[in-house]
Design a protein around this motif. Sequence first.
Motif, PDB file in Angstrom:
ATOM      1  N   ILE A   1       0.840  -1.207   0.000  1.00 19.01           N
ATOM      2  CA  ILE A   1       0.000   0.000   0.000  1.00 19.01           C
ATOM      3  C   ILE A   1       0.874   1.256   0.000  1.00 19.01           C
ATOM      4  O   ILE A   1       0.645   2.200  -0.770  1.00 19.01           O
ATOM      5  CB  ILE A   1      -0.940  -0.003   1.220  1.00 19.01           C
ATOM      6  CG1 ILE A   1      -1.994  -1.095   1.076  1.00 19.01           C
ATOM      7  CG2 ILE A   1      -1.609   1.365   1.389  1.00 19.01           C
ATOM      8  CD1 ILE A   1      -2.818  -1.320   2.333  1.00 19.01           C
ATOM      9  N   ALA A   2       1.883   1.253   0.876  1.00 17.82           N
ATOM     10  CA  ALA A   2       2.739   2.437   1.004  1.00 17.82           C
ATOM     11  C   ALA A   2       3.458   2.755  -0.295  1.00 17.82           C
ATOM     12  O   ALA A   2       3.453   3.903  -0.764  1.00 17.82           O
ATOM     13  CB  ALA A   2       3.747   2.233   2.132  1.00 17.82           C
ATOM     14  N   LYS A   3       4.066   1.743  -0.908  1.00 17.87           N
ATOM     15  CA  LYS A   3       4.853   2.017  -2.124  1.00 17.87           C
ATOM     16  C   LYS A   3       3.955   2.366  -3.303  1.00 17.87           C
ATOM     17  O   LYS A   3       4.257   3.289  -4.074  1.00 17.87           O
ATOM     18  CB  LYS A   3       5.744   0.815  -2.461  1.00 17.87           C
ATOM     19  CG  LYS A   3       6.746   1.069  -3.605  1.00 17.87           C
ATOM     20  CD  LYS A   3       7.688   2.219  -3.305  1.00 17.87           C
ATOM     21  CE  LYS A   3       8.920   2.240  -4.211  1.00 17.87           C
ATOM     22  NZ  LYS A   3       8.623   2.544  -5.609  1.00 17.87           N
ATOM     23  N   ALA A   4       2.842   1.647  -3.447  1.00 17.79           N
ATOM     24  CA  ALA A   4       1.944   1.956  -4.560  1.00 17.79           C
ATOM     25  C   ALA A   4       1.370   3.365  -4.411  1.00 17.79           C
ATOM     26  O   ALA A   4       1.361   4.156  -5.367  1.00 17.79           O
ATOM     27  CB  ALA A   4       0.819   0.921  -4.633  1.00 17.79           C
ATOM     28  N   PHE A   5       0.884   3.697  -3.212  1.00 17.10           N
ATOM     29  CA  PHE A   5       0.291   5.018  -3.010  1.00 17.10           C
ATOM     30  C   PHE A   5       1.347   6.117  -3.099  1.00 17.10           C
ATOM     31  O   PHE A   5       1.100   7.177  -3.706  1.00 17.10           O
ATOM     32  CB  PHE A   5      -0.425   5.103  -1.660  1.00 17.10           C
ATOM     33  CG  PHE A   5      -1.099   6.430  -1.454  1.00 17.10           C
ATOM     34  CD1 PHE A   5      -2.311   6.704  -2.045  1.00 17.10           C
ATOM     35  CD2 PHE A   5      -0.499   7.431  -0.696  1.00 17.10           C
ATOM     36  CE1 PHE A   5      -2.930   7.943  -1.887  1.00 17.10           C
ATOM     37  CE2 PHE A   5      -1.095   8.668  -0.526  1.00 17.10           C
ATOM     38  CZ  PHE A   5      -2.325   8.923  -1.127  1.00 17.10           C
ATOM     39  N   THR A   6       2.511   5.893  -2.507  1.00 25.66           N
ATOM     40  CA  THR A   6       3.554   6.916  -2.538  1.00 25.66           C
ATOM     41  C   THR A   6       4.040   7.154  -3.956  1.00 25.66           C
ATOM     42  O   THR A   6       4.316   8.299  -4.345  1.00 25.66           O
ATOM     43  CB  THR A   6       4.717   6.525  -1.608  1.00 25.66           C
ATOM     44  OG1 THR A   6       4.216   6.322  -0.285  1.00 25.66           O
ATOM     45  CG2 THR A   6       5.781   7.606  -1.569  1.00 25.66           C
ATOM     46  N   ASN A   7       4.159   6.087  -4.753  1.00 27.08           N
ATOM     47  CA  ASN A   7       4.506   6.262  -6.165  1.00 27.08           C
ATOM     48  C   ASN A   7       3.532   7.217  -6.849  1.00 27.08           C
ATOM     49  O   ASN A   7       3.923   8.180  -7.522  1.00 27.08           O
ATOM     50  CB  ASN A   7       4.453   4.914  -6.895  1.00 27.08           C
ATOM     51  CG  ASN A   7       5.659   4.042  -6.628  1.00 27.08           C
ATOM     52  OD1 ASN A   7       6.664   4.477  -6.087  1.00 27.08           O
ATOM     53  ND2 ASN A   7       5.554   2.780  -7.015  1.00 27.08           N
TER      54      ASN A   7
ATOM     55  N   PHE B   1      12.469   7.101  -8.335  1.00 31.41           N
ATOM     56  CA  PHE B   1      12.029   6.288  -7.199  1.00 31.41           C
ATOM     57  C   PHE B   1      10.753   5.522  -7.518  1.00 31.41           C
ATOM     58  O   PHE B   1      10.529   4.421  -7.006  1.00 31.41           O
ATOM     59  CB  PHE B   1      11.804   7.171  -5.973  1.00 31.41           C
ATOM     60  CG  PHE B   1      13.067   7.730  -5.385  1.00 31.41           C
ATOM     61  CD1 PHE B   1      14.247   7.008  -5.400  1.00 31.41           C
ATOM     62  CD2 PHE B   1      13.081   8.998  -4.818  1.00 31.41           C
ATOM     63  CE1 PHE B   1      15.413   7.519  -4.849  1.00 31.41           C
ATOM     64  CE2 PHE B   1      14.243   9.520  -4.265  1.00 31.41           C
ATOM     65  CZ  PHE B   1      15.414   8.778  -4.283  1.00 31.41           C
ATOM     66  N   GLU B   2       9.890   6.114  -8.347  1.00 34.70           N
ATOM     67  CA  GLU B   2       8.654   5.430  -8.722  1.00 34.70           C
ATOM     68  C   GLU B   2       8.950   4.084  -9.382  1.00 34.70           C
ATOM     69  O   GLU B   2       8.200   3.112  -9.212  1.00 34.70           O
ATOM     70  CB  GLU B   2       7.848   6.311  -9.685  1.00 34.70           C
ATOM     71  CG  GLU B   2       6.542   5.671 -10.153  1.00 34.70           C
ATOM     72  CD  GLU B   2       5.950   6.362 -11.356  1.00 34.70           C
ATOM     73  OE1 GLU B   2       4.759   6.123 -11.632  1.00 34.70           O
ATOM     74  OE2 GLU B   2       6.658   7.133 -12.041  1.00 34.70           O
ATOM     75  N   LEU B   3      10.045   4.014 -10.106  1.00 33.66           N
ATOM     76  CA  LEU B   3      10.359   2.825 -10.895  1.00 33.66           C
ATOM     77  C   LEU B   3      11.307   1.863 -10.196  1.00 33.66           C
ATOM     78  O   LEU B   3      11.622   0.801 -10.746  1.00 33.66           O
ATOM     79  CB  LEU B   3      10.963   3.259 -12.242  1.00 33.66           C
ATOM     80  CG  LEU B   3      10.070   4.162 -13.102  1.00 33.66           C
ATOM     81  CD1 LEU B   3      10.822   4.618 -14.346  1.00 33.66           C
ATOM     82  CD2 LEU B   3       8.775   3.453 -13.469  1.00 33.66           C
TER      83      LEU B   3
ATOM     84  N   THR C   1       4.375   0.644  -9.329  1.00 32.98           N
ATOM     85  CA  THR C   1       2.997   0.615  -8.840  1.00 32.98           C
ATOM     86  C   THR C   1       2.266  -0.665  -9.239  1.00 32.98           C
ATOM     87  O   THR C   1       1.640  -1.308  -8.383  1.00 32.98           O
ATOM     88  CB  THR C   1       2.229   1.853  -9.335  1.00 32.98           C
ATOM     89  OG1 THR C   1       2.911   3.032  -8.880  1.00 32.98           O
ATOM     90  CG2 THR C   1       0.797   1.858  -8.804  1.00 32.98           C
ATOM     91  N   PRO C   2       2.313  -1.117 -10.494  1.00 29.53           N
ATOM     92  CA  PRO C   2       1.637  -2.380 -10.839  1.00 29.53           C
ATOM     93  C   PRO C   2       2.157  -3.574 -10.038  1.00 29.53           C
ATOM     94  O   PRO C   2       1.371  -4.437  -9.628  1.00 29.53           O
ATOM     95  CB  PRO C   2       1.934  -2.540 -12.341  1.00 29.53           C
ATOM     96  CG  PRO C   2       2.152  -1.154 -12.830  1.00 29.53           C
ATOM     97  CD  PRO C   2       2.835  -0.445 -11.706  1.00 29.53           C
ATOM     98  N   PHE C   3       3.455  -3.621  -9.785  1.00 34.62           N
ATOM     99  CA  PHE C   3       4.017  -4.731  -9.010  1.00 34.62           C
ATOM    100  C   PHE C   3       3.424  -4.758  -7.604  1.00 34.62           C
ATOM    101  O   PHE C   3       3.007  -5.813  -7.097  1.00 34.62           O
ATOM    102  CB  PHE C   3       5.545  -4.596  -8.949  1.00 34.62           C
ATOM    103  CG  PHE C   3       6.199  -5.604  -8.050  1.00 34.62           C
ATOM    104  CD1 PHE C   3       6.432  -6.902  -8.488  1.00 34.62           C
ATOM    105  CD2 PHE C   3       6.579  -5.270  -6.759  1.00 34.62           C
ATOM    106  CE1 PHE C   3       7.028  -7.843  -7.657  1.00 34.62           C
ATOM    107  CE2 PHE C   3       7.174  -6.196  -5.916  1.00 34.62           C
ATOM    108  CZ  PHE C   3       7.403  -7.495  -6.372  1.00 34.62           C
ATOM    109  N   HIS C   4       3.378  -3.616  -6.945  1.00 32.03           N
ATOM    110  CA  HIS C   4       2.874  -3.592  -5.575  1.00 32.03           C
ATOM    111  C   HIS C   4       1.356  -3.755  -5.526  1.00 32.03           C
ATOM    112  O   HIS C   4       0.823  -4.335  -4.558  1.00 32.03           O
ATOM    113  CB  HIS C   4       3.313  -2.305  -4.877  1.00 32.03           C
ATOM    114  CG  HIS C   4       4.754  -2.332  -4.475  1.00 32.03           C
ATOM    115  ND1 HIS C   4       5.225  -3.131  -3.461  1.00 32.03           N
ATOM    116  CD2 HIS C   4       5.835  -1.690  -4.975  1.00 32.03           C
ATOM    117  CE1 HIS C   4       6.531  -2.976  -3.335  1.00 32.03           C
ATOM    118  NE2 HIS C   4       6.927  -2.109  -4.240  1.00 32.03           N
TER     119      HIS C   4
END
Length: 377
Positions: A316-322, A357-359, A364-367
Amino acid sequence: MDFALSEEQEMLRKSARDFLSAECPKSLVREIEAGDLGYSPEVWKKMAGLGWMGLVLPEEYGGADFSLLDLAVLFEEFGRAAAPGPMFSTIAMGALPILEFGTEDQKKALLPKVATGELILTMAMAEPEVNEDPKFVTIRAVPQEGGFVITGTKLFVPYAHIADYMLVVARTEGALGDDEGIAVFTVDAKSPGINLTPLLTIAADKQFEVVFDRVSVSSSDILGSLHKGLPQVRATLRKAAALQCAVMVGGAQQELEMTAEHTKTRIQFERPLGAFQAVQHRLADMFIDVNGARWTTYQAVWRLSEGLPADREVAIAKAFTNIACQRVAAGAQQLHGGLGVDKDYDLHFYFRRAKAFELSLGSTPFHLKTLEAEIGF
């Protein structure tokens, strides 16, 4: 629910902000980006003197025995300052897995030198066909004369040119995609047979293609268990992803503050930009995104710090933060207008890093795929 930092964490944040403002101004960041080294050895020594490299290491290894949550507070300030260097790779991708999975001999040999700033570490995981799931790595470690010989290519290895050791994820047996047959090797970065090629990146950080041509390692260089290293790699990447979110939040916070200040002083139609309701709405959306990213990040880091299951929270954190950091970066650019793309202005440092950092450490698709599995869809 109390979201406030503790008194000690507030002191850490203030001291880190003051130090980085004084010792890592944007003039230095520009010099580092233009140079080959990728960091300032002088600033590195000063940071080691403050105890930052050993912040989360136990006292027996020269550390301060702080928590992962404290480390996130520190890394948020690194993101705010856009501070370049091997701090993240050394701690999140090197020292933490050694601390968690290394033998006592490995810990005693490496961690005290990390704490004093003598050693720089990095991890080599990504490959031309693999960026996110380590069970698909193709680089091979073949048994030979009581040790192993590593052959293959790794990509996007941060600060490989100045690293003393690389944590290399390799397949030791089995077929591509098997859960068994993965191991992590602590490899001397100056070993014969290692060849580096620098890669151009949008963040202007120092990343490399690393080719291993029959690089010899001993059995004592294995970090954790032979053939059973996949859970260790995933645990390392999980912590690193959560901590990188903290770096991203720091950058987004700075973009928000820069944009708010700009809209106060930029005059259009005889009044400040910030007086227009549409501008206020955009700033409010940016504020929501920054704080949403911050609290999802700190929830994930807290669970990791407490040893609780955190796969869902990290995803959740990484997808949303991205997503949030991209919206903040776009909003900052829009409200700055042409000034935002002027490289003499500082906003571009954060825009470029947000995309990089997004990549990394999970797109996002991975998380979102991880989250789908966690909630049973």
